[in-house]
Design a protein around this motif. Structure first.
Motif, PDB file in Angstrom:
ATOM      1  N   ASN A   1      -1.853   6.692   1.571  1.00 31.45           N
ATOM      2  CA  ASN A   1      -0.418   6.414   1.630  1.00 31.45           C
ATOM      3  C   ASN A   1       0.394   7.700   1.499  1.00 31.45           C
ATOM      4  O   ASN A   1      -0.164   8.800   1.317  1.00 31.45           O
TER       5      ASN A   1
ATOM      6  N   PHE B   1       0.830  -1.211   0.000  1.00 25.78           N
ATOM      7  CA  PHE B   1       0.000   0.000   0.000  1.00 25.78           C
ATOM      8  C   PHE B   1       0.862   1.257   0.000  1.00 25.78           C
ATOM      9  O   PHE B   1       0.588   2.225  -0.719  1.00 25.78           O
TER      10      PHE B   1
ATOM     11  N   THR C   1       3.264   1.669  -3.669  1.00 23.29           N
ATOM     12  CA  THR C   1       2.745   1.479  -5.024  1.00 23.29           C
ATOM     13  C   THR C   1       3.317   2.503  -5.995  1.00 23.29           C
ATOM     14  O   THR C   1       3.297   2.290  -7.201  1.00 23.29           O
TER      15      THR C   1
ATOM     16  N   VAL D   1     -10.229   2.409  -9.540  1.00 27.81           N
ATOM     17  CA  VAL D   1     -10.954   2.080  -8.311  1.00 27.81           C
ATOM     18  C   VAL D   1     -11.518   0.666  -8.410  1.00 27.81           C
ATOM     19  O   VAL D   1     -12.066   0.284  -9.443  1.00 27.81           O
TER      20      VAL D   1
ATOM     21  N   VAL E   1     -10.425   0.447  -3.009  1.00 29.59           N
ATOM     22  CA  VAL E   1      -9.052   0.917  -3.154  1.00 29.59           C
ATOM     23  C   VAL E   1      -9.047   1.849  -4.354  1.00 29.59           C
ATOM     24  O   VAL E   1      -9.385   1.444  -5.469  1.00 29.59           O
TER      25      VAL E   1
ATOM     26  N   LYS F   1     -11.438   2.353 -14.377  1.00 29.02           N
ATOM     27  CA  LYS F   1     -10.551   3.506 -14.512  1.00 29.02           C
ATOM     28  C   LYS F   1     -11.286   4.638 -15.236  1.00 29.02           C
ATOM     29  O   LYS F   1     -12.075   4.390 -16.138  1.00 29.02           O
TER      30      LYS F   1
ATOM     31  N   ALA G   1      -2.105  -5.937  -6.385  1.00 26.51           N
ATOM     32  CA  ALA G   1      -3.386  -6.163  -5.703  1.00 26.51           C
ATOM     33  C   ALA G   1      -3.877  -7.581  -5.949  1.00 26.51           C
ATOM     34  O   ALA G   1      -4.344  -8.267  -5.033  1.00 26.51           O
TER      35      ALA G   1
ATOM     36  N   VAL H   1       0.511  -1.902  -9.922  1.00 29.10           N
ATOM     37  CA  VAL H   1      -0.386  -1.765  -8.769  1.00 29.10           C
ATOM     38  C   VAL H   1      -1.504  -2.799  -8.853  1.00 29.10           C
ATOM     39  O   VAL H   1      -1.821  -3.481  -7.879  1.00 29.10           O
TER      40      VAL H   1
ATOM     41  N   MET I   1       0.783   1.750 -12.874  1.00 30.74           N
ATOM     42  CA  MET I   1      -0.589   1.382 -12.510  1.00 30.74           C
ATOM     43  C   MET I   1      -0.820  -0.109 -12.766  1.00 30.74           C
ATOM     44  O   MET I   1      -1.493  -0.792 -11.987  1.00 30.74           O
TER      45      MET I   1
ATOM     46  N   THR J   1      -2.727   6.542  -3.232  1.00 28.38           N
ATOM     47  CA  THR J   1      -3.706   5.481  -2.996  1.00 28.38           C
ATOM     48  C   THR J   1      -4.497   5.766  -1.731  1.00 28.38           C
ATOM     49  O   THR J   1      -3.928   6.154  -0.706  1.00 28.38           O
TER      50      THR J   1
ATOM     51  N   THR K   1      -6.717   4.409  -6.652  1.00 25.89           N
ATOM     52  CA  THR K   1      -5.357   4.804  -6.996  1.00 25.89           C
ATOM     53  C   THR K   1      -5.418   5.938  -8.011  1.00 25.89           C
ATOM     54  O   THR K   1      -6.055   5.808  -9.060  1.00 25.89           O
TER      55      THR K   1
ATOM     56  N   CYS L   1      -0.044   9.828  -1.595  1.00 21.62           N
ATOM     57  CA  CYS L   1      -1.280  10.622  -1.570  1.00 21.62           C
ATOM     58  C   CYS L   1      -1.070  11.909  -0.772  1.00 21.62           C
ATOM     59  O   CYS L   1      -1.536  12.979  -1.173  1.00 21.62           O
TER      60      CYS L   1
END
Length: 472
Positions: free
Chosen positions: A181, A161, A164, A248, A258, A229, A288, A284, A281, A168, A260, A184
């Motif tokens: 995170n 988390f 990434t 998302v 989640v 997305k 996940a 990421v 991405m 996020t 991003t 962010c």
């Protein structure tokens, strides 16, 4: 009627009194002995010098030592850890000097006769009218192991988390931000303490808020009806807009999202930099999905590492066949998730010793379709979901779930099919010991062109026989 009931109660009391035994009676002593021998808890009795004078059968089973080996010995003669020894000595000294400081129970660790370390809660008390000590042990090894695995898993997810490389957030059903995170914090300019507990609409301009609210609510009712997305804008601490792309998805089994955010504000970025962000991405999303693989391995310890090893061998086969690097990456990604559908198979089936029934095998075989359903909406750069769906298909059409044959099956799935068989046969399983790499290679050679793609088999055999391939 009331008088009759009263007399009946009095007679029952008299009978119970006649039946009661004094603590010193032979009958009562026999009862105590039966309880001591049959209680499902390891118990010993020691004298004041901590020399063992009584042992129950359950203690023999747990420790691996017989009564003959234990009686007359000090408790220090079997594997009490150094830390636990200090704890016992300290509490024992308190018992003789300051009894109020001596706890009735505390946790210790002991090695059994085979050297396995186990966690126990030690309950101790003085036998009335003597200086002998009754010690009962409660095994909490599985509980401590589970706590340890949970902590490790929690740390693993937290590390993913935080690292990434993209902003996020975790968003709850009521639109509250529950975690952010460091990236962010950097993008928005807020410390996490100023964001957690706030509605995420605080950081979205009004022109985008309504659309995002609709997506947020529909995602919890009909996840397939909303995009994973989309382009959006966020508002930073200075009130400036940040343009970017939001990805998302719901955490499986929860109502938490989640989210991003890839910040694309700086228009001076080169095309290469933009591609790097999109790849980030992709990683990421792969991380996940791999987290689900970790959850599967926690549920099924016998296959822990199986997906990783299959990915390792699949990528090596693809490279040996001369496939492009991008395709090799896709094969490794799909192989690392190929059994993700087993997350819905009951753990007692996955880890059961012995052969499974036809019904249980049918349940296990659903994992290809289930894995496809889990992964199909994640927009990988490769056909990962289709590869997962097909990895148990066979060249002669005898595989599952759809009985595909020959070149109908994706090359990537044909590669993973061979790697899967080789790794599974060369590893231990709950229903059989390892068959060894020699048997695994014999299996693919004998069924080359029947069950397995001949080019894939040849590449795999070259890896092991000429290039000394070994699983890491």
């Amino acid at each position: 009627m009331g008088i009759q009931h009263s007399r009946l109660r009095e007679k029952n009391k008299e009978r119970a009194h006649e039946k009661a035994y004094s603590p010193e009676s032979p009958e009562c002593i026999n009862i105590y002995q039966e309880v001591f021998n049959n209680i499902k808890m390891p118990i010993i009795v020691t004298d004041k010098n901590l020399t063992i004078i009584m042992v129950n059968p359950h203690f023999e089973r747990f420790s691996g030592f017989s009564q003959i080996e234990l009686l007359g010995k000090s408790i220090w003669t079997f594997g009490i850890s150094e830390e636990s020894r200090k704890k016992i000595e300290e509490n024992y000294s308190y018992r003789n000097t300051e009894p109020q400081k001596s706890p009735a129970k505390y946790e210790i660790t002991i090695r059994d006769k085979e050297g396995k370390l186990r966690n126990w809660v030690l309950h101790n008390s003085i036998l009335p009218g003597s200086e002998d000590i009754v010690v009962a042990l409660q095994d909490i090894t599985q509980q401590r192991d589970a706590e340890s695995r949970f902590t490790a898993s929690e740390n693993y997810y937290q590390t993913i988390f935080e690292n990434t490389g993209a902003a996020t957030l975790l968003l709850e059903e009521d639109m509250t931000i529950s975690q952010v995170n460091k990236e962010c914090e950097k993008v928005l300019g807020y410390k996490k303490e100023k964001l957690i507990g706030k509605k995420w609409t605080k950081i979205v301009p009004e022109s985008f808020a309504e659309k995002m609210k609709t997506y947020h609510n529909m995602r919890r009712k009909d996840p397939l009806s909303v995009p994973l997305k989309y382009k959006t804008k966020l508002i930073n601490k200075e009130g400036k807009l940040r343009n970017g792309q939001m990805a998302v998805d719901l955490i499986p089994g929860t109502k938490t999202s989640v989210a991003t955010f890839i910040d694309l504000t700086e228009q001076s970025r080169t095309v290469q930099e933009m591609e790097n962000y999109l790849k980030k991405m992709q990683r990421v999303l792969l991380q996940a999905a791999n987290s689900l693989g970790t959850a599967l391995e926690i549920r099924d310890p016998y296959t822990a590492g199986h997906q990783r090893k299959v990915a390792e061998l699949s990528a090596a086969i693809a490279k040996e066949m001369g496939l492009p690097g991008h395709q090799c990456e896709g094969i490794a990604a799909a192989a690392s998730l190929h059994d993700i559908g087993k997350i819905t198979v009951p753990s007692e089936i996955l880890s059961r010793p012995g052969e499974l029934s036809e019904l249980e095998m049918a349940i296990v075989r659903t994992h290809c379709q289930t894995g496809y359903e889990i992964i199909k909406d994640i927009e990988f750069a490769w056909p990962v979901a289709e590869i997962i769906l097909q990895h148990h298909e066979r060249m002669d059409g005898t595989g599952y779930p759809n009985g595909m044959a020959g070149k109908e099956i994706l090359l990537e799935a044909r590669i993973i099919a061979v790697a899967d068989v080789v790794e599974a046969m060369s590893s231990h399983r709950p229903y059989r010991p390892t068959l060894g790499i020699k048997k695994a290679l014999e299996e693919i050679f004998n069924n080359k062109g029947v069950l397995y793609d001949p080019d894939v088999v040849d590449a795999c055999l070259r890896l092991f026989k000429e290039k000394n391939f070994k699983f890491k």
